[in-house]
Structure formats: structure tokens, C-alpha cells
Design a protein around this motif. Structure first.
Motif, mmCIF file in Angstrom:
data_model
loop_
_atom_site.group_PDB
_atom_site.id
_atom_site.type_symbol
_atom_site.label_atom_id
_atom_site.label_comp_id
_atom_site.label_asym_id
_atom_site.label_seq_id
_atom_site.Cartn_x
_atom_site.Cartn_y
_atom_site.Cartn_z
ATOM 1 N N GLY A 147 -16.470 9.396 -10.222
ATOM 2 C CA GLY A 147 -15.835 10.610 -9.720
ATOM 3 C C GLY A 147 -14.716 10.337 -8.729
ATOM 4 O O GLY A 147 -14.457 11.117 -7.812
ATOM 5 N N TRP A 148 -14.051 9.201 -8.921
ATOM 6 C CA TRP A 148 -12.940 8.828 -8.041
ATOM 7 C C TRP A 148 -11.640 9.490 -8.493
ATOM 8 O O TRP A 148 -11.451 9.776 -9.680
ATOM 9 N N ASN A 149 -10.733 9.684 -7.558
ATOM 10 C CA ASN A 149 -9.324 9.949 -7.864
ATOM 11 C C ASN A 149 -8.607 8.620 -7.725
ATOM 12 O O ASN A 149 -8.607 8.030 -6.645
ATOM 13 N N VAL A 150 -8.024 8.135 -8.803
ATOM 14 C CA VAL A 150 -7.454 6.791 -8.820
ATOM 15 C C VAL A 150 -5.928 6.832 -8.817
ATOM 16 O O VAL A 150 -5.317 7.675 -9.488
ATOM 17 N N TYR A 151 -5.330 5.898 -8.072
ATOM 18 C CA TYR A 151 -3.871 5.822 -7.958
ATOM 19 C C TYR A 151 -3.419 4.400 -8.274
ATOM 20 O O TYR A 151 -3.860 3.439 -7.647
ATOM 21 N N ILE A 152 -2.553 4.300 -9.270
ATOM 22 C CA ILE A 152 -2.050 2.999 -9.729
ATOM 23 C C ILE A 152 -0.524 3.055 -9.708
ATOM 24 O O ILE A 152 0.066 3.924 -10.349
ATOM 25 N N PRO A 153 0.133 2.166 -8.978
ATOM 26 C CA PRO A 153 1.600 2.235 -8.890
ATOM 27 C C PRO A 153 2.288 1.861 -10.196
ATOM 28 O O PRO A 153 1.711 1.177 -11.050
ATOM 29 N N ALA A 154 3.518 2.314 -10.348
ATOM 30 C CA ALA A 154 4.329 1.911 -11.496
ATOM 31 C C ALA A 154 4.521 0.394 -11.454
ATOM 32 O O ALA A 154 4.519 -0.216 -10.383
ATOM 33 N N PHE A 155 4.683 -0.223 -12.628
ATOM 34 C CA PHE A 155 4.824 -1.685 -12.691
ATOM 35 C C PHE A 155 5.929 -2.192 -11.772
ATOM 36 O O PHE A 155 5.810 -3.249 -11.158
ATOM 37 N N GLU A 156 7.008 -1.458 -11.669
ATOM 38 C CA GLU A 156 8.151 -1.853 -10.842
ATOM 39 C C GLU A 156 7.767 -2.061 -9.384
ATOM 40 O O GLU A 156 8.360 -2.878 -8.678
ATOM 41 N N TYR A 157 6.740 -1.325 -8.939
ATOM 42 C CA TYR A 157 6.351 -1.382 -7.526
ATOM 43 C C TYR A 157 5.067 -2.168 -7.295
ATOM 44 O O TYR A 157 4.521 -2.162 -6.194
ATOM 45 N N ILE A 200 -4.955 0.872 -6.017
ATOM 46 C CA ILE A 200 -4.751 -0.576 -6.097
ATOM 47 C C ILE A 200 -3.274 -0.868 -5.852
ATOM 48 O O ILE A 200 -2.408 -0.019 -6.102
ATOM 49 N N ALA A 201 -2.991 -2.059 -5.344
ATOM 50 C CA ALA A 201 -1.608 -2.436 -5.040
ATOM 51 C C ALA A 201 -1.474 -3.952 -5.111
ATOM 52 O O ALA A 201 -2.470 -4.681 -5.131
ATOM 53 N N GLY A 202 -0.236 -4.434 -5.139
ATOM 54 C CA GLY A 202 0.016 -5.862 -5.217
ATOM 55 C C GLY A 202 0.246 -6.322 -6.641
ATOM 56 O O GLY A 202 0.017 -5.585 -7.608
ATOM 57 N N GLY A 203 0.691 -7.555 -6.794
ATOM 58 C CA GLY A 203 1.079 -8.077 -8.103
ATOM 59 C C GLY A 203 -0.001 -8.011 -9.157
ATOM 60 O O GLY A 203 0.271 -7.724 -10.327
ATOM 61 N N VAL A 204 -1.262 -8.273 -8.770
ATOM 62 C CA VAL A 204 -2.352 -8.273 -9.747
ATOM 63 C C VAL A 204 -2.692 -6.847 -10.196
ATOM 64 O O VAL A 204 -3.357 -6.661 -11.217
ATOM 65 N N SER A 205 -2.211 -5.837 -9.473
ATOM 66 C CA SER A 205 -2.456 -4.459 -9.908
ATOM 67 C C SER A 205 -1.683 -4.135 -11.187
ATOM 68 O O SER A 205 -1.902 -3.093 -11.804
ATOM 69 N N ALA A 206 -0.800 -5.043 -11.607
ATOM 70 C CA ALA A 206 -0.109 -4.883 -12.890
ATOM 71 C C ALA A 206 -0.987 -5.327 -14.059
ATOM 72 O O ALA A 206 -0.665 -5.063 -15.222
ATOM 73 N N ASN A 207 -2.114 -5.978 -13.761
ATOM 74 C CA ASN A 207 -3.002 -6.479 -14.806
ATOM 75 C C ASN A 207 -3.617 -5.324 -15.580
ATOM 76 O O ASN A 207 -4.270 -4.442 -15.006
ATOM 77 N N SER A 208 -3.443 -5.318 -16.890
ATOM 78 C CA SER A 208 -3.907 -4.187 -17.707
ATOM 79 C C SER A 208 -5.429 -4.083 -17.729
ATOM 80 O O SER A 208 -5.988 -2.978 -17.803
ATOM 81 N N GLY A 209 -6.110 -5.229 -17.654
ATOM 82 C CA GLY A 209 -7.565 -5.209 -17.629
ATOM 83 C C GLY A 209 -8.100 -4.546 -16.375
ATOM 84 O O GLY A 209 -9.055 -3.760 -16.433
ATOM 85 N N ILE A 262 0.838 -1.207 0.000
ATOM 86 C CA ILE A 262 0.000 0.000 0.000
ATOM 87 C C ILE A 262 0.870 1.254 0.000
ATOM 88 O O ILE A 262 0.611 2.217 -0.725
ATOM 89 N N LEU A 263 1.940 1.237 0.788
ATOM 90 C CA LEU A 263 2.804 2.412 0.901
ATOM 91 C C LEU A 263 3.686 2.622 -0.332
ATOM 92 O O LEU A 263 4.354 3.648 -0.448
ATOM 93 N N ALA A 264 3.665 1.664 -1.271
ATOM 94 C CA ALA A 264 4.362 1.870 -2.546
ATOM 95 C C ALA A 264 3.813 3.095 -3.270
ATOM 96 O O ALA A 264 4.493 3.697 -4.103
ATOM 97 N N HIS A 265 2.587 3.493 -2.933
ATOM 98 C CA HIS A 265 1.980 4.670 -3.553
ATOM 99 C C HIS A 265 2.671 5.974 -3.156
ATOM 100 O O HIS A 265 2.416 7.014 -3.787
#
Length: 334
Positions: free
Chosen positions: A290-300, A268-277, A116-119
Motif C-alpha cells: 500500500g505504498w505510494n512509490v516515486y521513481i525518477p526519470a532515467f535522465e535524473y 528511490i534515487a541514484g544511478g542504480v534506481s535506473a535498474n529495471s529489476g 533525493i531532490l531530483a524527485h
């Protein structure tokens, strides 16, 4: 004082080390273990041995890339859990010895909290409070995050994780391990409405993914009776359909959590958060809700020490240190 910390991650089949200074990740080295591919999944004993082989060169590379001498370190952080006991033991033991030899504090990090803190490694960073859908091979959780160190699980899987469901359905289609990324790859070419699979409904914000794996197994069995080459003839459509179903299950509960809490900061976080779908669905849902969405870089997204370092940074500032007799905790709760 803003610390310089060496962080070690060894919870499963990635040996990783990172250096963080003044809250900035200077290096993040990851050694992936290829040996598990021929077994169709992670073999704990082999993972432990690979960690022993990789940990010294990975740490050495992380320090060199960060241009940090070990004498400049203020603390050593490590993943205490959750994870595989033998794998965790390698990282824990090395971190304890390293910290003891340098005479600096030791910081134990919860692997899921770190995801979670990877964000907070890169911009943009979510505002508190926010909801984080944490999805991996071992966990599926909806977490309310009120501060860097104040997190509450408000929903989670009651059996299997969604990442395990991706990998198991891929294995049933005889795709090589890890199969989750391959489902994502083939799904881009397929029709997500080609096949219907049942979605398991749980009370509240909880999940269940064991039923869909069983349903998928029987689906393939019945189809192969009619056409032995069914999978290879329909692979993109099958992958697109099962991926759509799993993502739909994830999103229904996440939307409910946002509605019930009134929180519109969504991560979103964790390995499955890399899923493009999943990433695409989250972005489209954000526009509707109307959400503000945060998606980590693939590396994280996948297991890495950069996220362990970020968690350790905040724990250091809060004075949360571990004793030298600390031991791994494979089922460490959030």
C-alpha cells in the motif's frame, strides 16, 4: 524572488550543467567520459582532465538551451561532495570563478541530497515525510526526508555500495565497464532462481555488500573448474540470479524501514534506481504494502546537474549560500 541558477555537477565521471528558473529545470546537459571503459573503472586523474575539457562547452550549451544570458543568473551552484577530489575541484573552482566574476552568490550542494531532490523536478512529487532508498556506485542509504532540506540517514552500507557490487560482479564475468547496466540487460532473458547466493544480514537498517562479491567470486571459480565456458553458457541466468539477490537485500531493509517508521511514501534515487529489476520489484511491493512509490526519470537517476539545480533552488530560498573560500569535500556527509 524565485531565482535563476546555473548548476554544475562534476563529482565523478559526468560533466554536467543545468539551468533552473522559478523551480523549473530549463536545460540539463551531460557529457559522459568514455575514456574509463578500457580501464574497467573510473581513473580519477583522467576524470579530472576530462572535466577540464568538457566544463566550458557544457556550461555554454546549458545556457544556450535554456535561452539564459549569464547576466540573468542569480546564483551559481556546484557539487561540493561527496565524490572524487580532483573531479570536484574542477567544478568547485569554475563555479567560484564564475560567481565571483558575475558578483552573484555561490551555493554548495550535497550530491546525495541532490539525488533525493531530483524527485521534485517532475510530477508526481512525494509528500513529506517520505523514505528514499538512495543507491549508487558509491552509496547505499535509506534516508528519512522530512522537508526539502531536512534529511536523516536511518540505514546505510557498512562497506561497499550496491552499485559497486553490480559493477564488480560484472567485472568478474568479464563484462565491459560499466557492468551494472549490462547485468540488468542480460537478467531480462534469464531465470532469477537458477542460482542461489548468500544474503548478508546486518543489524538494524544497515547493509553490507562485500560478502556477496566474495561469494560470487568463489562461485565462478568453482563453476569454471567444471566448465571453463560456464559464464558464457549461462550468462542470462547468472545475471538474473545475482540481480535478484542484490535487489532482495535492498528491499528487505526498505520494507523494514517503512514498517518501523510507519511511512508509506517511498522513493528511490541514484544511478542504480535506473535498474529495471529494482523498479519492477518496487512497483510490485508497493501494491502489496500500500505504498505510494516515486521513481525518477532515467535522465535524473545517474549523475546530472538538473538535480544539483533543484537542490540549489531550495537552498537559495532558504538563504543557504557558500563563501568564496569553500573547498571540495570528497567524503561530505548527508
Amino acid at each position: 524572488m524565485s531565482p535563476t541558477i546555473l548548476a554544475i555537477e562534476s563529482s565523478c565521471d559526468e560533466t554536467s550543467a543545468a539551468v533552473i528558473q522559478q523551480g523549473n529545470v530549463l536545460s540539463n546537459i551531460i557529457a559522459t567520459q568514455k575514456i574509463h571503459q578500457k580501464f574497467g573503472g573510473v581513473v580519477p586523474e583522467l576524470a579530472s582532465r576530462a572535466h577540464q575539457q568538457h566544463i566550458v562547452p557544457v556550461i555554454d550549451q546549458a545556457l544556450k538551451e535554456a535561452n539564459i544570458d549569464k547576466k540573468m543568473l542569480n546564483a551559481v551552484a556546484f557539487t561540493r561532495g561527496p565524490g572524487l577530489l580532483g573531479a570536484l575541484l574542477v567544478g568547485t573552482s569554475f563555479a567560484k570563478g564564475f560567481a565571483m566574476g558575475l558578483g552573484i552568490p555561490l551555493i554548495e550542494v550535497n550530491h546525495m541530497q541532490a539525488h533525493i531532490l531530483a524527485h521534485f523536478i517532475d510530477e508526481p512529487k512525494p509528500s513529506f515525510p517520505f523514505l528514499c532508498l538512495t543507491v549508487s556506485g558509491g552509496h547505499t542509504q535509506i534516508v528519512r526526508v522530512d522537508s526539502h532540506l531536512d534529511m536523516t540517514v536511518i540505514g546505510q552500507t557498512q562497506d561497499d555500495a550496491v552499485g559497486e557490487a553490480f559493477d564488480k560482479t560484472a567485472k568478474l564475468m568479464e563484462l565491459p565497464y560499466p557492468g551494472g547496466p549490462l547485468i540488468d540487460k542480460y537478467a531480462k532473458e534469464g531465470n532469477p532462481e537458477a542460482f542461489e547466493f548468500p544474503e548478508t544480514e546486518m543489524q538494524g537498517l544497515n547493509y553490507s555488500f562485500s560478502g556477496i562479491k566474495t561469494a560470487f567470486m568463489y562461485f565462478l571459480r568453482d563453476q569454471k573448474k567444471k566448465d571453463p565456458d560456464f559464464v558464457q553458457n549461462n550468462l542470462p541466468d547468472i545475471c538474473a540470479s545475482i540481480q535478484r539477490t542484490l535487489i532482495s537485500m535492498l528491499m528487505k531493509k526498505l520494507k523494514r524501514a517503512a514498517r518501523e517508521t510507519g511511512i508509506s511514501e517511498i522513493a528511490i534515487a541514484g544511478g542504480v534506481s535506473a535498474n529495471s529489476g529494482l523498479r519492477s520489484k518496487l512497483q510490485s511491493e508497493a501494491e502489496k504494502q500500500g505504498w505510494n512509490v516515486y521513481i525518477p526519470a532515467f535522465e535524473y537517476c545517474t549523475d546530472n546537474a538538473g538535480m544539483i539545480a533543484m537542490a540549489a533552488h531550495y537552498q537559495y530560498l532558504a538563504g543557504q549560500f557558500a563563501s568564496l573560500d569553500v573547498s571540495p569535500m570528497p567524503r561530505m556527509p548527508l
